[in-house]
Design a protein around this motif. Structure first.
Motif, PDB file in Angstrom:
ATOM      1  N   LYS A 122     -49.935  73.656 -62.029  1.00  0.00           N
ATOM      2  CA  LYS A 122     -50.001  73.016 -60.713  1.00  0.00           C
ATOM      3  C   LYS A 122     -50.233  71.516 -60.798  1.00  0.00           C
ATOM      4  O   LYS A 122     -50.213  70.828 -59.796  1.00  0.00           O
ATOM      5  CB  LYS A 122     -51.115  73.643 -59.865  1.00  0.00           C
ATOM      6  N   ILE A 123     -50.485  71.010 -62.007  1.00  0.00           N
ATOM      7  CA  ILE A 123     -50.734  69.593 -62.199  1.00  0.00           C
ATOM      8  C   ILE A 123     -49.813  69.094 -63.301  1.00  0.00           C
ATOM      9  O   ILE A 123     -49.706  69.715 -64.356  1.00  0.00           O
ATOM     10  CB  ILE A 123     -52.196  69.332 -62.624  1.00  0.00           C
ATOM     11  N   ALA A 124     -49.169  67.959 -63.045  1.00  0.00           N
ATOM     12  CA  ALA A 124     -48.404  67.280 -64.089  1.00  0.00           C
ATOM     13  C   ALA A 124     -49.322  66.223 -64.681  1.00  0.00           C
ATOM     14  O   ALA A 124     -49.869  65.391 -63.953  1.00  0.00           O
ATOM     15  CB  ALA A 124     -47.154  66.649 -63.498  1.00  0.00           C
ATOM     16  N   VAL A 125     -49.530  66.275 -65.990  1.00  0.00           N
ATOM     17  CA  VAL A 125     -50.447  65.370 -66.667  1.00  0.00           C
ATOM     18  C   VAL A 125     -49.705  64.695 -67.815  1.00  0.00           C
ATOM     19  O   VAL A 125     -49.042  65.368 -68.601  1.00  0.00           O
ATOM     20  CB  VAL A 125     -51.660  66.152 -67.229  1.00  0.00           C
ATOM     21  N   SER A 126     -49.823  63.365 -67.880  1.00  0.00           N
ATOM     22  CA  SER A 126     -49.233  62.659 -69.011  1.00  0.00           C
ATOM     23  C   SER A 126     -50.192  61.579 -69.474  1.00  0.00           C
ATOM     24  O   SER A 126     -50.904  60.972 -68.669  1.00  0.00           O
ATOM     25  CB  SER A 126     -47.886  62.041 -68.629  1.00  0.00           C
TER      26      SER A 126
ATOM     27  N   THR B 167     -50.194  65.981 -58.529  1.00  0.00           N
ATOM     28  CA  THR B 167     -50.253  67.339 -58.007  1.00  0.00           C
ATOM     29  C   THR B 167     -49.955  67.342 -56.516  1.00  0.00           C
ATOM     30  O   THR B 167     -49.867  66.290 -55.884  1.00  0.00           O
ATOM     31  CB  THR B 167     -51.624  67.988 -58.309  1.00  0.00           C
ATOM     32  N   ASP B 168     -49.802  68.517 -55.958  1.00  0.00           N
ATOM     33  CA  ASP B 168     -49.562  68.654 -54.527  1.00  0.00           C
ATOM     34  C   ASP B 168     -50.893  68.628 -53.770  1.00  0.00           C
ATOM     35  O   ASP B 168     -51.967  68.735 -54.366  1.00  0.00           O
ATOM     36  CB  ASP B 168     -48.814  69.967 -54.246  1.00  0.00           C
ATOM     37  N   ALA B 169     -50.796  68.504 -52.461  1.00  0.00           N
ATOM     38  CA  ALA B 169     -51.995  68.361 -51.626  1.00  0.00           C
ATOM     39  C   ALA B 169     -52.922  69.566 -51.712  1.00  0.00           C
ATOM     40  O   ALA B 169     -54.141  69.405 -51.863  1.00  0.00           O
ATOM     41  CB  ALA B 169     -51.591  68.106 -50.176  1.00  0.00           C
TER      42      ALA B 169
ATOM     43  N   THR C 286     -54.491  67.211 -43.314  1.00  0.00           N
ATOM     44  CA  THR C 286     -54.286  67.311 -44.760  1.00  0.00           C
ATOM     45  C   THR C 286     -54.174  65.925 -45.383  1.00  0.00           C
ATOM     46  O   THR C 286     -54.802  65.645 -46.405  1.00  0.00           O
ATOM     47  CB  THR C 286     -53.032  68.144 -45.079  1.00  0.00           C
ATOM     48  N   ALA C 287     -53.406  65.058 -44.752  1.00  0.00           N
ATOM     49  CA  ALA C 287     -53.224  63.700 -45.268  1.00  0.00           C
ATOM     50  C   ALA C 287     -54.559  62.962 -45.341  1.00  0.00           C
ATOM     51  O   ALA C 287     -54.875  62.333 -46.360  1.00  0.00           O
ATOM     52  CB  ALA C 287     -52.243  62.926 -44.397  1.00  0.00           C
ATOM     53  N   MET C 288     -55.347  63.025 -44.284  1.00  0.00           N
ATOM     54  CA  MET C 288     -56.624  62.326 -44.292  1.00  0.00           C
ATOM     55  C   MET C 288     -57.574  62.929 -45.321  1.00  0.00           C
ATOM     56  O   MET C 288     -58.281  62.196 -46.017  1.00  0.00           O
ATOM     57  CB  MET C 288     -57.286  62.331 -42.925  1.00  0.00           C
ATOM     58  N   ALA C 289     -57.595  64.240 -45.438  1.00  0.00           N
ATOM     59  CA  ALA C 289     -58.463  64.891 -46.417  1.00  0.00           C
ATOM     60  C   ALA C 289     -58.090  64.477 -47.837  1.00  0.00           C
ATOM     61  O   ALA C 289     -58.961  64.163 -48.657  1.00  0.00           O
ATOM     62  CB  ALA C 289     -58.386  66.403 -46.265  1.00  0.00           C
ATOM     63  N   VAL C 290     -56.809  64.465 -48.138  1.00  0.00           N
ATOM     64  CA  VAL C 290     -56.346  64.042 -49.465  1.00  0.00           C
ATOM     65  C   VAL C 290     -56.762  62.609 -49.732  1.00  0.00           C
ATOM     66  O   VAL C 290     -57.335  62.295 -50.779  1.00  0.00           O
ATOM     67  CB  VAL C 290     -54.811  64.197 -49.580  1.00  0.00           C
ATOM     68  N   ARG C 291     -56.521  61.726 -48.777  1.00  0.00           N
ATOM     69  CA  ARG C 291     -56.867  60.312 -48.957  1.00  0.00           C
ATOM     70  C   ARG C 291     -58.373  60.110 -49.093  1.00  0.00           C
ATOM     71  O   ARG C 291     -58.825  59.281 -49.884  1.00  0.00           O
ATOM     72  CB  ARG C 291     -56.307  59.491 -47.798  1.00  0.00           C
TER      73      ARG C 291
END
Length: 117
Positions: free
Chosen positions: A99-103, A76-78, A27-32
């Protein structure tokens, strides 16, 4: 991002992360990897995209940010990031679901998603 992830290595990680029981490392590698592709697709420093605890990148040309909290942030989360970046979910779906925090005024990154992986 420190080390560039190899294309094949990244694709393997994304496929695994989208599977039934990915490991934390997959998961970490996919996100990165998907953040890396986003950064390559839309280089810049006006919007920070964060997927804690795995990574963050600054994207999109415009006024740059150097210190403190950037004015334009997407967080957002992974699992949500993986779905959004691969096109399994749309920006509208994930923002409507909360599911997403946007500012910030430039934080809508729907125009650069999904990324080709």
């Amino acid at each position: 991002m420190a080390r560039k992830i190899d294309t094949e290595e990244g694709r393997v990680a994304v496929r695994a992360a989208l599977g039934d029981a990915p490991t934390r490392n997959q998961t970490a590698m996919a996100v990165r990897y998907l953040l890396q592709l986003l950064e390559e697709k839309a280089p810049g420093k006006s919007v920070e995209v964060r997927v804690p605890p795995f990574g963050a990148v600054q994207v999109i040309q415009g006024l740059s940010h150097h210190r403190g909290t950037p004015p334009n942030v997407v967080e957002t989360d992974a699992a949500t990031w993986l779905a959004l970046a691969t096109g399994e979910k749309t920006w509208a779906d994930t923002t409507a679901d909360g599911k997403i925090a946007v500012s910030g005024t430039r934080a809508d990154i729907s125009g650069i998603l999904p990324v080709r992986w």
